[in-house]
Scaffold this motif. Sequence first.
Motif, PDB file in Angstrom:
ATOM      1  N   GLY A  59       0.805  -1.208   0.000  1.00 42.91           N
ATOM      2  CA  GLY A  59       0.000   0.000   0.000  1.00 42.91           C
ATOM      3  C   GLY A  59       0.840   1.261   0.000  1.00 42.91           C
ATOM      4  O   GLY A  59       2.076   1.218  -0.013  1.00 42.91           O
ATOM      5  N   GLN A  60       0.147   2.388   0.046  1.00 44.98           N
ATOM      6  CA  GLN A  60       0.804   3.684   0.044  1.00 44.98           C
ATOM      7  C   GLN A  60      -0.150   4.692   0.695  1.00 44.98           C
ATOM      8  O   GLN A  60      -1.308   4.395   0.977  1.00 44.98           O
ATOM      9  N   GLU A  61       0.355   5.897   0.940  1.00 46.74           N
ATOM     10  CA  GLU A  61      -0.465   6.976   1.477  1.00 46.74           C
ATOM     11  C   GLU A  61      -0.312   8.181   0.564  1.00 46.74           C
ATOM     12  O   GLU A  61       0.802   8.531   0.185  1.00 46.74           O
ATOM     13  N   ASN A  62      -1.451   8.794   0.200  1.00 47.43           N
ATOM     14  CA  ASN A  62      -1.375   9.886  -0.762  1.00 47.43           C
ATOM     15  C   ASN A  62      -2.671  10.677  -0.781  1.00 47.43           C
ATOM     16  O   ASN A  62      -3.674  10.289  -0.173  1.00 47.43           O
ATOM     17  N   THR A  63      -2.625  11.797  -1.501  1.00 49.57           N
ATOM     18  CA  THR A  63      -3.842  12.586  -1.703  1.00 49.57           C
ATOM     19  C   THR A  63      -4.738  11.871  -2.709  1.00 49.57           C
ATOM     20  O   THR A  63      -4.287  11.006  -3.473  1.00 49.57           O
ATOM     21  N   PHE A  64      -6.008  12.277  -2.747  1.00 53.58           N
ATOM     22  CA  PHE A  64      -6.910  11.718  -3.756  1.00 53.58           C
ATOM     23  C   PHE A  64      -6.386  11.995  -5.157  1.00 53.58           C
ATOM     24  O   PHE A  64      -6.422  11.132  -6.029  1.00 53.58           O
ATOM     25  N   ASP A 102      -5.307   9.287  -8.002  1.00 49.21           N
ATOM     26  CA  ASP A 102      -6.064   9.248  -9.251  1.00 49.21           C
ATOM     27  C   ASP A 102      -5.166   9.441 -10.467  1.00 49.21           C
ATOM     28  O   ASP A 102      -5.185   8.635 -11.404  1.00 49.21           O
ATOM     29  N   THR A 103      -4.338  10.491 -10.454  1.00 48.87           N
ATOM     30  CA  THR A 103      -3.531  10.801 -11.637  1.00 48.87           C
ATOM     31  C   THR A 103      -2.424   9.775 -11.876  1.00 48.87           C
ATOM     32  O   THR A 103      -1.976   9.600 -13.007  1.00 48.87           O
ATOM     33  N   GLN A 104      -2.010   9.084 -10.810  1.00 46.97           N
ATOM     34  CA  GLN A 104      -1.015   8.015 -10.971  1.00 46.97           C
ATOM     35  C   GLN A 104      -1.672   6.659 -11.235  1.00 46.97           C
ATOM     36  O   GLN A 104      -0.992   5.643 -11.363  1.00 46.97           O
ATOM     37  N   LYS A 105      -3.012   6.655 -11.267  1.00 46.65           N
ATOM     38  CA  LYS A 105      -3.804   5.455 -11.590  1.00 46.65           C
ATOM     39  C   LYS A 105      -3.580   4.302 -10.609  1.00 46.65           C
ATOM     40  O   LYS A 105      -3.572   3.130 -10.979  1.00 46.65           O
ATOM     41  N   TYR A 106      -3.404   4.652  -9.335  1.00 44.59           N
ATOM     42  CA  TYR A 106      -3.209   3.607  -8.331  1.00 44.59           C
ATOM     43  C   TYR A 106      -4.460   2.751  -8.149  1.00 44.59           C
ATOM     44  O   TYR A 106      -4.373   1.622  -7.646  1.00 44.59           O
ATOM     45  N   GLN A 107      -5.607   3.282  -8.553  1.00 48.10           N
ATOM     46  CA  GLN A 107      -6.835   2.491  -8.441  1.00 48.10           C
ATOM     47  C   GLN A 107      -6.779   1.231  -9.311  1.00 48.10           C
ATOM     48  O   GLN A 107      -7.542   0.293  -9.090  1.00 48.10           O
ATOM     49  N   ASN A 112      -8.135  21.871  -3.760  1.00 47.00           N
ATOM     50  CA  ASN A 112      -9.414  21.429  -3.204  1.00 47.00           C
ATOM     51  C   ASN A 112     -10.329  20.881  -4.296  1.00 47.00           C
ATOM     52  O   ASN A 112     -10.952  19.823  -4.136  1.00 47.00           O
ATOM     53  N   GLU A 113     -10.398  21.594  -5.411  1.00 47.83           N
ATOM     54  CA  GLU A 113     -11.283  21.179  -6.504  1.00 47.83           C
ATOM     55  C   GLU A 113     -10.849  19.847  -7.111  1.00 47.83           C
ATOM     56  O   GLU A 113     -11.679  18.956  -7.335  1.00 47.83           O
ATOM     57  N   LEU A 114      -9.547  19.712  -7.358  1.00 45.39           N
ATOM     58  CA  LEU A 114      -9.056  18.497  -8.003  1.00 45.39           C
ATOM     59  C   LEU A 114      -9.114  17.286  -7.081  1.00 45.39           C
ATOM     60  O   LEU A 114      -9.371  16.166  -7.537  1.00 45.39           O
ATOM     61  N   ASN A 115      -8.880  17.483  -5.788  1.00 46.52           N
ATOM     62  CA  ASN A 115      -9.012  16.359  -4.859  1.00 46.52           C
ATOM     63  C   ASN A 115     -10.449  15.864  -4.791  1.00 46.52           C
ATOM     64  O   ASN A 115     -10.702  14.657  -4.746  1.00 46.52           O
ATOM     65  N   ASP A 116     -11.392  16.806  -4.770  1.00 46.65           N
ATOM     66  CA  ASP A 116     -12.808  16.412  -4.770  1.00 46.65           C
ATOM     67  C   ASP A 116     -13.153  15.650  -6.053  1.00 46.65           C
ATOM     68  O   ASP A 116     -13.841  14.617  -6.007  1.00 46.65           O
ATOM     69  N   LYS A 117     -12.683  16.161  -7.178  1.00 47.46           N
ATOM     70  CA  LYS A 117     -12.962  15.512  -8.460  1.00 47.46           C
ATOM     71  C   LYS A 117     -12.299  14.148  -8.541  1.00 47.46           C
ATOM     72  O   LYS A 117     -12.890  13.173  -9.038  1.00 47.46           O
ATOM     73  N   SER A 118     -11.064  14.043  -8.035  1.00 46.70           N
ATOM     74  CA  SER A 118     -10.352  12.763  -8.088  1.00 46.70           C
ATOM     75  C   SER A 118     -11.008  11.713  -7.202  1.00 46.70           C
ATOM     76  O   SER A 118     -11.036  10.529  -7.554  1.00 46.70           O
ATOM     77  N   ARG A 119     -11.532  12.137  -6.066  1.00 53.88           N
ATOM     78  CA  ARG A 119     -12.260  11.177  -5.233  1.00 53.88           C
ATOM     79  C   ARG A 119     -13.444  10.616  -6.014  1.00 53.88           C
ATOM     80  O   ARG A 119     -13.697   9.399  -5.984  1.00 53.88           O
ATOM     81  N   ASN A 135     -13.663  10.376  -9.243  1.00 51.39           N
ATOM     82  CA  ASN A 135     -13.130   9.506 -10.303  1.00 51.39           C
ATOM     83  C   ASN A 135     -12.784   8.112  -9.770  1.00 51.39           C
ATOM     84  O   ASN A 135     -13.071   7.098 -10.416  1.00 51.39           O
ATOM     85  N   ILE A 136     -12.143   8.073  -8.602  1.00 50.25           N
ATOM     86  CA  ILE A 136     -11.752   6.783  -8.018  1.00 50.25           C
ATOM     87  C   ILE A 136     -12.989   5.969  -7.647  1.00 50.25           C
ATOM     88  O   ILE A 136     -13.064   4.764  -7.911  1.00 50.25           O
ATOM     89  N   GLU A 137     -13.965   6.637  -7.058  1.00 46.61           N
ATOM     90  CA  GLU A 137     -15.211   5.942  -6.697  1.00 46.61           C
ATOM     91  C   GLU A 137     -15.928   5.441  -7.942  1.00 46.61           C
ATOM     92  O   GLU A 137     -16.449   4.316  -7.971  1.00 46.61           O
ATOM     93  N   ALA A 138     -15.946   6.274  -8.984  1.00 44.66           N
ATOM     94  CA  ALA A 138     -16.653   5.914 -10.218  1.00 44.66           C
ATOM     95  C   ALA A 138     -15.987   4.759 -10.957  1.00 44.66           C
ATOM     96  O   ALA A 138     -16.643   4.053 -11.734  1.00 44.66           O
ATOM     97  N   SER A 139     -14.686   4.545 -10.700  1.00 44.10           N
ATOM     98  CA  SER A 139     -13.988   3.447 -11.380  1.00 44.10           C
ATOM     99  C   SER A 139     -14.540   2.090 -10.962  1.00 44.10           C
ATOM    100  O   SER A 139     -14.429   1.108 -11.705  1.00 44.10           O
ATOM    101  N   GLY A 140     -15.108   2.023  -9.760  1.00 44.26           N
ATOM    102  CA  GLY A 140     -15.658   0.770  -9.265  1.00 44.26           C
ATOM    103  C   GLY A 140     -14.612  -0.256  -8.881  1.00 44.26           C
ATOM    104  O   GLY A 140     -14.932  -1.401  -8.558  1.00 44.26           O
ATOM    105  N   LYS A 141     -13.338   0.166  -8.885  1.00 41.37           N
ATOM    106  CA  LYS A 141     -12.248  -0.780  -8.605  1.00 41.37           C
ATOM    107  C   LYS A 141     -11.770  -0.730  -7.156  1.00 41.37           C
ATOM    108  O   LYS A 141     -10.999  -1.586  -6.730  1.00 41.37           O
ATOM    109  N   VAL A 142     -12.214   0.285  -6.421  1.00 41.57           N
ATOM    110  CA  VAL A 142     -11.699   0.506  -5.071  1.00 41.57           C
ATOM    111  C   VAL A 142     -12.846   0.551  -4.065  1.00 41.57           C
ATOM    112  O   VAL A 142     -13.862   1.213  -4.280  1.00 41.57           O
TER     113      VAL A 142
END
Length: 340
Positions: free
Chosen positions: A218-223, A227-232, A284-291, A293-300
């Motif tokens: 695992g790792q620790e990071n911002t949303f 998202d942008t590194q495609k860890y999902q 703030n805007e990009l973290n909200d959007k990335s969250r 995106n990660i949720e919408a991927s359905g992989k996490v």
Amino acid sequence: MRKFKTIISVLVAAVLALSLVGCGGGSSNDGEKKAEKVVIKFSHVVAETTPKGQAALKFKELVEQKSGGQMEVQVFPSSQLVGDKEELEALLANNIQIIAPSVTKLVGFEPSFQLVDMPFLFASDEAAMNFYNGPMGQKLMHSLEPKGMLGIAWWPNGAKHFTNNKRPLKTPEDFKGLKFRTQSGGLLDAQFKALGAGSQTLAFAEVYQALQNGTVDGQENTFNNTDTQKYQEVQKYLTVSGHGRLDYVVLTNTKFWNSLTPEQQNIFNESMQEATEFATKLANELNDKSRENIEASGKVEFYELTEADREKFIKVLEPLYAEYEGKIGKEYIDAAKASK
């Protein structure tokens, strides 16, 4: 007579030539020298779509606009020029003029920067920014000047959250036996050790592959970084913990800074201030959007810590405060706790 006319013609031509040179028509040596263009290399390790990447481009746009093209900013994202292991060395050598490293990368120069890794220290994003912009945050940012690096801004990236590929992380006990990537040792290693987990320091560019092949769980990071590194694609579980910060200090080389004229320094500072305001809003805007995106991927699978959950973690990690207070500085920790 014809010979006399020829001599007169030659003398007139010579006088005209000398007059042109005197007026600057034939040489620029005696004329006003054109100011040389200032080229500023700005290197960072993340994608252009991140808050840092976008803020760097905004800074470039503003500097070039305000200077009328006499100052050029060349931005190199995603470790294109140097990686995060080499960027501090390259800055000190003045091979690049601006970097924006994660705060934790500066611990080797000033241990007090470990402040951002203190678990559950800042109550919110606003509290973190109020500390950074306050007197103690500014004091910490400028502490590197004697070492040849001038701190010029804090750029937020956001709160960190845990991801892993084994199981949901809801309690401290869930961490036992897992291994996490860290960006540096010290406090972050101690954090995972207190939770019963292992840790391994890896460069940012190496994390995806390490997660993919199981070098770390695992790792620790911002949303947004997740998202942008495609860890999902290579992580199954995300715990919304907000346990630490992953923010940046923008640094320039002091020799480079001192080589600028007062006017150029003003352009630099004005552009950096506007870029910082842009970065704060965008993070703030990009973290909200990335969250989303990660949720919408359905992989996490997401789990958000409750207040009761947080108290359990705080209790387990509390000894780190006593251990690191002397290394970080009580005045910094108290100021961070008091930020609202």
